[in-house]
Design a protein around this motif. Structure first.
Motif, mmCIF file in Angstrom:
data_model
loop_
_atom_site.group_PDB
_atom_site.id
_atom_site.type_symbol
_atom_site.label_atom_id
_atom_site.label_comp_id
_atom_site.label_asym_id
_atom_site.label_seq_id
_atom_site.Cartn_x
_atom_site.Cartn_y
_atom_site.Cartn_z
ATOM 1 N N TYR A 1 87.571 23.091 22.754
ATOM 2 C CA TYR A 1 87.957 23.599 24.070
ATOM 3 C C TYR A 1 88.508 22.450 24.921
ATOM 4 C CZ TYR A 1 87.986 26.044 28.498
ATOM 5 O OH TYR A 1 88.393 26.603 29.680
ATOM 6 N N PRO A 2 89.618 22.651 25.637
ATOM 7 C CA PRO A 2 90.241 21.569 26.421
ATOM 8 C C PRO A 2 89.519 21.320 27.748
ATOM 9 C CG PRO A 2 91.516 23.595 26.651
ATOM 10 C CD PRO A 2 90.437 23.883 25.637
ATOM 11 N N ASP B 1 84.848 31.397 31.227
ATOM 12 C CA ASP B 1 84.884 29.966 31.496
ATOM 13 C C ASP B 1 84.532 29.634 32.932
ATOM 14 O OD1 ASP B 1 87.848 29.011 32.989
ATOM 15 O OD2 ASP B 1 87.507 31.090 32.394
ATOM 16 N N THR C 1 88.913 19.032 31.076
ATOM 17 C CA THR C 1 89.488 18.005 31.943
ATOM 18 C C THR C 1 88.364 17.357 32.748
ATOM 19 O OG1 THR C 1 89.809 19.502 33.815
ATOM 20 C CG2 THR C 1 91.575 19.406 32.155
ATOM 21 N N ASP D 1 92.525 33.646 31.895
ATOM 22 C CA ASP D 1 92.849 32.307 32.388
ATOM 23 C C ASP D 1 91.684 31.348 32.189
ATOM 24 O OD1 ASP D 1 95.456 32.930 33.343
ATOM 25 O OD2 ASP D 1 94.545 33.947 35.061
ATOM 26 N N GLY D 2 91.920 30.308 31.397
ATOM 27 C CA GLY D 2 90.868 29.339 31.108
ATOM 28 C C GLY D 2 89.963 29.746 29.967
ATOM 29 N N ARG E 1 83.441 27.124 27.191
ATOM 30 C CA ARG E 1 83.754 25.708 27.419
ATOM 31 C C ARG E 1 82.975 24.780 26.501
ATOM 32 N NH1 ARG E 1 82.460 25.898 33.719
ATOM 33 N NH2 ARG E 1 80.517 26.597 32.710
ATOM 34 N N ILE F 1 94.259 28.984 23.848
ATOM 35 C CA ILE F 1 93.090 28.162 23.506
ATOM 36 C C ILE F 1 92.592 28.654 22.150
ATOM 37 C CG2 ILE F 1 90.769 27.451 24.205
ATOM 38 C CD1 ILE F 1 91.623 27.924 27.105
ATOM 39 N N ASP G 1 95.232 28.457 28.244
ATOM 40 C CA ASP G 1 94.959 27.235 29.014
ATOM 41 C C ASP G 1 95.879 27.159 30.230
ATOM 42 O OD1 ASP G 1 93.759 24.846 29.662
ATOM 43 O OD2 ASP G 1 94.963 23.653 28.280
#
Length: 233
Positions: free
Chosen positions: A210-211, A186, A213, A22-23, A205, A105, A27
């Protein structure tokens, strides 16, 4: 790639690769967040993006405890935690049925594919629930890519991240000494877990593509500034 910790392996010395899920590979975090907001509000509490991302990698029960603490509540009972997580899961499943499964990802998945192409064993070490992890990995086309998937729930109670057990078990299952593994993470508790396991740890990250936010950027800045645990390893 950004290394966390002092242990560094040259590419030629890496004998195994271990990935959080997760992460890291998938994503999921933006999709998980609304259910935390909804259930927290139902219980008269507030969840924020910053708190959510600062909890990345923790076992779910510990995240609930952090929510109660951040809202000035008494520590939740086991029954409180179970009720919270049951409602959160139902809300997440409802939302995901409308929006579809979370995407992979790609910048991290590509690293896993490169490791597989090189003939090296690869595994996952995750705090996620096995049925959810396996469903998301299936939708992302990752099921056949990994030699082993180790979930915190497979281990005895109290062995979740930031303790090293889940990474040590993943290394054991692929038959590689932990000191010869490269771990991809992450979340701060995940970094602590993999560093404690003696691995070369990568912060995914900072990879191109890498997405990120706004809430995650805030959490990264805060956690890196407060990373006192690293000086004690």
């Amino acid at each position: 790639m950004t290394t966390v910790g002092l242990h560094v392996l040259h590419d030629a010395d890496v004998k195994g690769h271990i990935f959080d899920v997760d992460g890291t590979l998938i994503d999921t975090m933006p999709g998980f967040l609304p259910s935390w907001y909804t259930v927290s509000a139902e219980k008269g509490m507030k969840m924020t993006d910053e708190l959510f991302y600062c909890c990345a990698g923790l076992p779910l029960a510990d995240v609930v405890r952090r929510v109660y603490q951040a809202n000035g509540r008494d520590p939740p009972t086991d029954e409180d935690i179970q009720d919270f997580l049951q409602k959160k899961r139902a809300e997440r499943e409802r939302s995901e049925a409308e929006t579809g499964p979370p995407p992979g990802i790609e910048c991290v998945i590509n690293l896993a594919k490169q490791a597989r192409a090189a003939g090296l064993p690869i595994a996952c070490a995750t705090s996620g629930l096995r049925d959810v992890v396996e469903l998301h990995m299936k939708h992302a086309g990752l099921t056949e890519l990994f030699d082993a998937v180790v979930c915190v729930g497979d281990l005895p109670p109290g062995c979740g991240k930031p303790k090293p057990d889940v990474y040590l078990e993943a290394a054991r299952q692929i038959g590689v000494d932990p000191s010869l593994c490269r771990a991809y993470e992450d979340g701060e508790t995940g970094f602590q877990s993999a560093v404690a396991a003696g691995m070369h740890v990568i912060d995914v990250r900072d990879l191109d593509g890498y997405p990120l936010t706004p809430g995650l950027r805030f959490a990264m800045k805060q956690q890196r500034a407060e990373r006192t645990w690293l000086s004690k390893t």
